[in-house]
Design a protein around this motif. Structure first.
Motif, mmCIF file in Angstrom:
data_model
loop_
_atom_site.group_PDB
_atom_site.id
_atom_site.type_symbol
_atom_site.label_atom_id
_atom_site.label_comp_id
_atom_site.label_asym_id
_atom_site.label_seq_id
_atom_site.Cartn_x
_atom_site.Cartn_y
_atom_site.Cartn_z
ATOM 1 N N MET A 1 6.822 0.141 -11.624
ATOM 2 C CA MET A 1 6.494 0.906 -10.348
ATOM 3 C C MET A 1 7.786 1.910 -10.214
ATOM 4 N N SER A 2 9.046 1.567 -10.970
ATOM 5 C CA SER A 2 10.665 2.737 -10.787
ATOM 6 C C SER A 2 9.800 3.605 -11.572
ATOM 7 N N ASP B 1 0.927 2.435 -2.246
ATOM 8 C CA ASP B 1 0.797 3.395 -0.403
ATOM 9 C C ASP B 1 2.084 4.400 -0.750
ATOM 10 N N ILE B 2 3.149 4.306 -1.159
ATOM 11 C CA ILE B 2 4.183 4.858 -0.948
ATOM 12 C C ILE B 2 4.006 6.036 -1.753
ATOM 13 N N VAL B 3 3.159 5.623 -2.563
ATOM 14 C CA VAL B 3 3.481 7.990 -3.164
ATOM 15 C C VAL B 3 2.056 8.198 -3.189
ATOM 16 N N ASP B 4 1.581 7.536 -2.119
ATOM 17 C CA ASP B 4 0.375 8.390 -2.113
ATOM 18 C C ASP B 4 -0.899 8.056 -2.846
ATOM 19 N N ARG C 1 5.802 12.082 2.016
ATOM 20 C CA ARG C 1 6.420 11.345 0.683
ATOM 21 C C ARG C 1 7.708 11.192 -0.109
ATOM 22 N N LEU D 1 6.768 5.658 -9.255
ATOM 23 C CA LEU D 1 7.818 6.199 -8.007
ATOM 24 C C LEU D 1 7.907 7.490 -8.659
ATOM 25 N N ARG E 1 2.365 -1.969 -2.706
ATOM 26 C CA ARG E 1 3.155 -1.436 -2.140
ATOM 27 C C ARG E 1 3.470 0.335 -2.335
ATOM 28 N N THR E 2 3.935 0.163 -3.505
ATOM 29 C CA THR E 2 4.085 1.525 -4.317
ATOM 30 C C THR E 2 2.399 2.386 -4.094
ATOM 31 N N GLN F 1 4.296 -5.549 -4.726
ATOM 32 C CA GLN F 1 4.938 -4.092 -4.753
ATOM 33 C C GLN F 1 4.081 -3.293 -5.351
ATOM 34 N N GLY G 1 8.876 -5.476 -11.301
ATOM 35 C CA GLY G 1 8.070 -4.034 -11.730
ATOM 36 C C GLY G 1 9.650 -2.003 -11.641
#
Lengths: 148, 119
Positions: free
Chosen positions: B34-35, B61-64, A43, B38, B58-59, B55, A107
């Motif tokens: 999104m910043s 997904d990236i942060v679970d 992660r 994250l 995708r964000t 995004q 974003g």
């Protein structure tokens, strides 16, 4: 993809390509999941990689990203061809940004990218030459000494 | 709280992930930036946002994040919907605005990601 001392894979990131932005980081996450790395480390690596990838898409012409995986660490190295960073100390401060409206509509561009990479990495190195580009080396330790 | 309960509380439309409504959600976070997601996002959260581009998915997904809720009747763009289906991330859409959606879920017992911003 596998070499003697671990895994190494190269990716290219295209600047300005917002529609594909983040795909490399998604692939990196999938690779690390396949190899069976600790989800908490995956992660952190995915977040740092995604922030770095978005920086390339937003600011640079293109970049080469290399993912290296050994039993000891994950290293993500991103070398871009771009404008470089005028003042790295300033860019490392939360909230400092030179983003355009288009980037903010996506974003991003809130001045959180580099600080967030630093927060997630175990070791973070950044170097930049104005008018040439920026290199980031982001390392995650897989054994003792890494962040929880 | 399950995704099904969240759907009922917010009278939300299921955009994708109909099979995942029994998914348990233990916390939520709301932002269009999104910043920030994250930086503050925690694994397993419901991501509440008004940002509908690829995004946002995708964000998540990236942060679970486990699932996404779009507010103010918004829906993901084509790329976002494809990515959500590929990654198995359920998406809901409510007509409530962000503050109301957050308030209704919080009142029903769903906590935020917790903590205060470090100095």
């Amino acid at each position: 993809m596998f070499c003697d001392d671990g895994l190494s894979q190269h990716f290219q990131i295209q600047g300005g390509d917002f529609s594909r932005a983040g795909r490399v980081s998604t692939t990196i996450k999938e690779i690390l999941q396949e190899v069976g790395i600790d989800p908490a480390i995956i992660r952190r690596a995915a977040i740092a990689s995604y922030e770095a990838e978005m920086n390339v898409v937003m600011y640079a012409q293109k970049a080469d990203l290399t993912l290296k995986l050994t039993p000891e660490e994950i290293t993500i190295r991103i070398e871009d061809q771009g404008p470089g960073i005028k003042n790295i100390d300033q860019a490392m401060q939360e909230g400092f940004s030179t983003a355009t409206d288009q980037m903010r509509e996506m974003g991003f561009g809130a001045g959180m990218g580099l600080p967030n990479i630093n927060r997630n990495a175990d070791v973070f190195w950044i170097g930049s030459i104005r008018g040439k580009g920026t290199v980031l080396i982001i390392t995650f330790l897989l054994k003792k000494g890494g962040k929880a | 709280m399950t995704l099904k309960q969240i759907q009922e509380i917010l009278d939300a439309e299921i955009i994708c992930g109909e099979d995942s409504l029994d998914m348990e959600i233990t916390a939520a976070g709301g932002s269009d930036l999104m910043s920030d997601v994250l930086a503050f996002g925690q694994p397993g959260i419901l991501l509440m946002t008004g940002l509908t581009n690829t995004q946002s998915v995708r964000t998540a997904d990236i942060v679970d994040a486990k699932a996404i809720l779009y507010v103010r009747g918004k829906k993901p763009d084509k790329g976002g919907l494809e990515l959500a289906r590929e990654k198995g991330i359920p998406i809901l859409s409510t007509k409530h605005m962000m503050f109301m959606a957050c308030g209704l879920l919080f009142r029903a017992g769903l906590p935020g990601v917790g903590g205060l911003q470090d100095e």
